[in-house]
Design an enzyme around this catalytic site. Sequence first.
Site, PDB file in Angstrom:
ATOM      1  CB  SER A   1      -1.065   0.081   1.182  1.00 33.01           C
ATOM      2  OG  SER A   1      -1.511   1.231   1.260  1.00 33.01           O
TER       3      SER A   1
ATOM      4  CE1 TYR B   1      -3.721  -1.706   6.518  1.00 33.25           C
ATOM      5  CE2 TYR B   1      -3.059   0.298   5.269  1.00 33.25           C
ATOM      6  CZ  TYR B   1      -3.492  -0.867   5.351  1.00 33.25           C
ATOM      7  OH  TYR B   1      -3.845  -1.421   3.978  1.00 33.25           O
TER       8      TYR B   1
END
Length: 249
Positions: free
Chosen positions: A141, A154
Amino acid sequence: MVDPTTGPLLVLGGRSEIGLATAVRLAAGRPVVLAVRPGPADDAVRACRDAGATSVSVVDFDADDVATHPDLVDRVTAEHGPIGTAILAFGILGDQRRAEHDPTEVVRILTTDFVAQASLLTILADRFRAHGGGTMVAFSSVAGVRVRRANYVYGSAKAGLDGFASGLADALHGSPVRLVVARPGFVIGRMTEGMEPAVFSRTADQVADAVADAVRSGHHGELWVPWQLRVMFSIAPFVPRALWRRLPR
């Protein structure tokens, strides 16, 4: 030599939006194995059958139970033949606010989004080398390219995964084993429901289109989705920290 476009397709996280959307695009003419947490998977099975899969099987999968990973991969191989493509489509956002005070939440996020992924990539790469080929897809990501204060737990998990997968891709260079390291931006879907979409947001279907095209073309290494994010994040290291820490997730 295993053909990644016709050999069995293993989807780890077979009910995830991106994982299932990618599976549908790659299912035609091959067996599909959906590895999911215990629970109904009828809709996912139906979608893969409708897409032309020769068979669809469902296996129980607990990503965080890393001790079971080797047996899972070996069982799928024994029952369906050497895996052609493996898609690692599981993951969690976690609760950032809770994680700032609760180490168990930190461990939960890091285990699912980094440790479990690294475990399976290692096992799959080893088996693929032995079988003479195959393709893996790991979902990194842009959150891990430069970690933001708003979702640093995260983001740090994705940073770890991105570094691991990028290094593994380099280690596999020159071999018949390929690793697509997908780096999507904000993905609109169940996982991000209620959040304000970021610039260059994409849907799960759009990400799946890009990943499926990469698998079919034999792509190896990083895949920015969309490509414009590569340009945007090329300047991220130069943004002053005082400004960067104020950015939303």
